[in-house]
Design a protein around this motif. Sequence first.
Motif, mmCIF file in Angstrom:
data_model
loop_
_atom_site.group_PDB
_atom_site.id
_atom_site.type_symbol
_atom_site.label_atom_id
_atom_site.label_comp_id
_atom_site.label_asym_id
_atom_site.label_seq_id
_atom_site.Cartn_x
_atom_site.Cartn_y
_atom_site.Cartn_z
ATOM 1 N N LEU A 58 0.838 -1.201 0.000
ATOM 2 C CA LEU A 58 0.000 0.000 0.000
ATOM 3 C C LEU A 58 0.873 1.251 0.000
ATOM 4 C CD1 LEU A 58 -2.448 -1.327 2.726
ATOM 5 C CD2 LEU A 58 -2.598 -1.607 0.244
ATOM 6 N N LEU A 59 1.103 1.803 -1.172
ATOM 7 C CA LEU A 59 2.048 2.903 -1.312
ATOM 8 C C LEU A 59 1.609 4.138 -0.540
ATOM 9 C CD1 LEU A 59 3.069 2.632 -5.086
ATOM 10 C CD2 LEU A 59 3.765 1.247 -3.129
ATOM 11 N N SER A 60 0.322 4.471 -0.607
ATOM 12 C CA SER A 60 -0.125 5.682 0.082
ATOM 13 C C SER A 60 -0.027 5.521 1.596
ATOM 14 C CB SER A 60 -1.566 6.031 -0.322
ATOM 15 O OG SER A 60 -2.448 4.968 -0.043
ATOM 16 N N LEU A 61 -0.306 4.309 2.105
ATOM 17 C CA LEU A 61 -0.191 4.078 3.545
ATOM 18 C C LEU A 61 1.256 4.240 3.998
ATOM 19 C CD1 LEU A 61 -1.339 3.176 6.263
ATOM 20 C CD2 LEU A 61 -0.839 0.834 5.611
ATOM 21 N N MET A 62 2.185 3.709 3.213
ATOM 22 C CA MET A 62 3.594 3.838 3.573
ATOM 23 C C MET A 62 3.982 5.307 3.679
ATOM 24 S SD MET A 62 5.691 0.751 1.696
ATOM 25 C CE MET A 62 5.208 0.978 0.000
ATOM 26 N N GLN A 63 3.542 6.103 2.701
ATOM 27 C CA GLN A 63 3.891 7.519 2.696
ATOM 28 C C GLN A 63 3.260 8.248 3.883
ATOM 29 O OE1 GLN A 63 6.192 8.564 0.390
ATOM 30 N NE2 GLN A 63 6.272 10.275 1.838
ATOM 31 N N GLN A 87 2.407 6.940 6.787
ATOM 32 C CA GLN A 87 3.043 6.547 8.038
ATOM 33 C C GLN A 87 4.421 7.186 8.180
ATOM 34 O OE1 GLN A 87 2.953 2.488 9.259
ATOM 35 N NE2 GLN A 87 0.734 2.342 9.104
ATOM 36 N N VAL A 88 5.153 7.277 7.091
ATOM 37 C CA VAL A 88 6.463 7.938 7.138
ATOM 38 C C VAL A 88 6.296 9.403 7.526
ATOM 39 C CG1 VAL A 88 8.372 8.761 5.693
ATOM 40 C CG2 VAL A 88 7.657 6.371 5.572
ATOM 41 N N GLU A 89 5.292 10.064 6.954
ATOM 42 C CA GLU A 89 5.027 11.471 7.267
ATOM 43 C C GLU A 89 4.698 11.641 8.748
ATOM 44 O OE1 GLU A 89 1.362 13.881 5.852
ATOM 45 O OE2 GLU A 89 2.840 14.111 4.253
ATOM 46 N N ILE A 112 11.045 10.742 14.282
ATOM 47 C CA ILE A 112 11.541 9.379 14.063
ATOM 48 C C ILE A 112 12.001 9.289 12.620
ATOM 49 C CG2 ILE A 112 10.912 6.930 13.980
ATOM 50 C CD1 ILE A 112 8.726 7.572 16.073
ATOM 51 N N ASN A 113 13.219 8.814 12.420
ATOM 52 C CA ASN A 113 13.770 8.715 11.071
ATOM 53 C C ASN A 113 13.161 7.518 10.346
ATOM 54 O OD1 ASN A 113 15.463 10.937 11.341
ATOM 55 N ND2 ASN A 113 17.115 9.723 12.224
ATOM 56 N N ALA A 114 12.269 7.795 9.418
ATOM 57 C CA ALA A 114 11.617 6.761 8.626
ATOM 58 C C ALA A 114 11.655 7.173 7.159
ATOM 59 C CB ALA A 114 10.168 6.563 9.078
ATOM 60 N N ASN A 128 -4.138 6.300 5.954
ATOM 61 C CA ASN A 128 -3.952 6.445 7.396
ATOM 62 C C ASN A 128 -4.749 7.667 7.867
ATOM 63 O OD1 ASN A 128 -2.935 6.003 9.968
ATOM 64 N ND2 ASN A 128 -1.135 7.275 9.606
ATOM 65 N N LYS A 129 -6.072 7.609 7.676
ATOM 66 C CA LYS A 129 -6.942 8.741 8.043
ATOM 67 C C LYS A 129 -7.898 8.269 9.133
ATOM 68 C CE LYS A 129 -10.282 12.024 6.022
ATOM 69 N NZ LYS A 129 -9.719 13.272 6.551
ATOM 70 N N PRO A 130 -7.670 8.657 10.380
ATOM 71 C CA PRO A 130 -8.443 8.075 11.485
ATOM 72 C C PRO A 130 -9.842 8.647 11.668
ATOM 73 C CG PRO A 130 -6.803 9.602 12.335
ATOM 74 C CD PRO A 130 -6.564 9.507 10.862
ATOM 75 N N ASN A 131 -10.163 9.785 11.019
ATOM 76 C CA ASN A 131 -11.441 10.445 11.319
ATOM 77 C C ASN A 131 -12.502 10.221 10.244
ATOM 78 O OD1 ASN A 131 -10.092 12.061 9.416
ATOM 79 N ND2 ASN A 131 -11.096 13.928 10.124
#
Length: 617
Positions: free
Chosen positions: A78-83, A85-87, A94-96, A305-308
Amino acid sequence: MSSTAVSTAEQLAHDPLQSKLESVFGYHEFREGQRGIMDAALDGRDSLVLMPTGGGKSLCYQLPAICSEGVAVVISPLLSLMQDQVEALNALDINAATLHSGVSAEQSMNTLQALQRGDIKLLYVSPERILQPSFIERLQTLNLSFIAVDEAHCISQWGHDFRPEYGQLGVLRSYLPNTPFMALTATADSATQHDIIERLHLNAPLVHRSSFDRPNIRYVVQEKYKPLKQVKDYVKKQKGVAGIIYCGSRKKTEELAESLQQSGVRAAPYHAGLEHTLKETTLRQFLRDDIDVVVATVAFGMGINKPNIRFVVHFDIPRSVESYYQETGRAGRDGLPAEAMMLYDPRDAQWIRRMIDEQDNEQRRAVEAQKFSAMQAMAEAQTCRRLVVLNYFNEYSDKECGNCDLCLDPPTRYDALEDAQKALSCVYRVGQQFGINHVVEVLRGSKAQRVLELGHDTLTTYGLGKAKPQEHWFSVLRQLIHRGLIIQDIRRFAALQLTEAARPVLKGEVPLELAKPRLELTATKTRITDRGDYNKILFRRLRKLRKDIADKEQVAPFVVFSDAALVEMCVHYPTTAADMLDINGVGEVKLARYGQEFMSAIEAFLAGASERQLFNG
């Protein structure tokens, strides 16, 4: 400093997981199962983690990664999720970093150089990238703390979203024999779990299985009669909160999005046929609360990764309970009330069955057909929908949830002991080797060729149920499956098999009530409920402040603070650093970065608020 403060500091020093949980992520307690999973990772042990969306899966690898020497590698499709979470991790200092096909050559080179210097704690990688021979060679030179395989159900042939490249990840074990592996998924039945362990070559893994229950999500199914109007009316009632609408075709997504826009809703379509830049723009606008509703095909949202997100609508029935569970699970990840509403028309089910029948691969066709049967049963259920979902994942319960359309507007009950005995006896008499269709044919005395060839017209249960229609017996059998009296073995073409719980029913030792089959579904009027115990006026002000900060920093608002954190602030009114650190989701980094602005806003509100605003906000 007091002796109590010293002892607490000493305890945290000897417990880096607890210390970092509080100081970095701003949480005070681990969720159920998280601590054991993290300890296993730090001890170098393999693990299989089954945890629902919103249950805290990501923290299971993020926290031990920053408490370990070396770098943790996270594999995700999941490319968008990875981005995202890194953000979010970078916002916590945290260095990600991430490596996949969408990353530029310059960014990739910078990441690889930082990796060799040991400057990265978490590296997110796509399966295609990690399987490149040159990259595997690079991994062998690194100090790896562990490898986390997210969305691990994609590995399994029995999974609802099998991906061939994911199925090859097991080869990593031969190159990295001493590196612990953590496999994580939100959706896996027992066959899929066994397949994941086997294909990844997990060595005596810790298996953690959280409850699949998401009690904050209300499940609703409506009869699909005027779908466009139904969805438009529904979205308008939600008053500008974030939502996803899933459609079965690209054409529908565009037509529905345009119709919503014309009705004044901030909506946009999303599907694979749109230009990449347009999709990226829609995704970013949705993440940053610049649009409220995305109308999409099923691929959208897997990695968001949108919790709302407050609601998920299925314009068309999904193809499996796993897909339904995963897609509805994108709502309410912050733990606040949310709703999953599905429009159901049996004709849609017929169309999907035709699509499945066109599959070339016989085994895959059989798996998809069986999974869709379970999904159709959920849509047509007459028992608590949450029980249907939980029982599908082998989390058996007979306690109704009180938060689905069938609990809120229950069907009529009847004494079903005799019907259940007929159905269970028929399952037994056909040798527990046949699916629901065949059992119903035998019960109703069908003259179908297969029934006659097998000699099932000579069974004592043949024709026992001929006085009632086919739909009645389908409903009875599905309810018995949902209640755990029968299971469907996906590895044997969904053959019905009795469980131990069927014995007392067959013997007439216990009473049994079932829902009287609703042969026609009725539309239900529902709306998302609000927990109602926080100041709404202050919440709106803090939400605007959060959006202003997020726009200035060009990040999604939840990167600043989640809705759940804002709600807590609107309950407890924190105006000191200590009070702010007591809010879940506020750690030292976010306190230093954003705390003062929010405390000032709360102080200003308290100074100018009337008694009525404080208690009736």
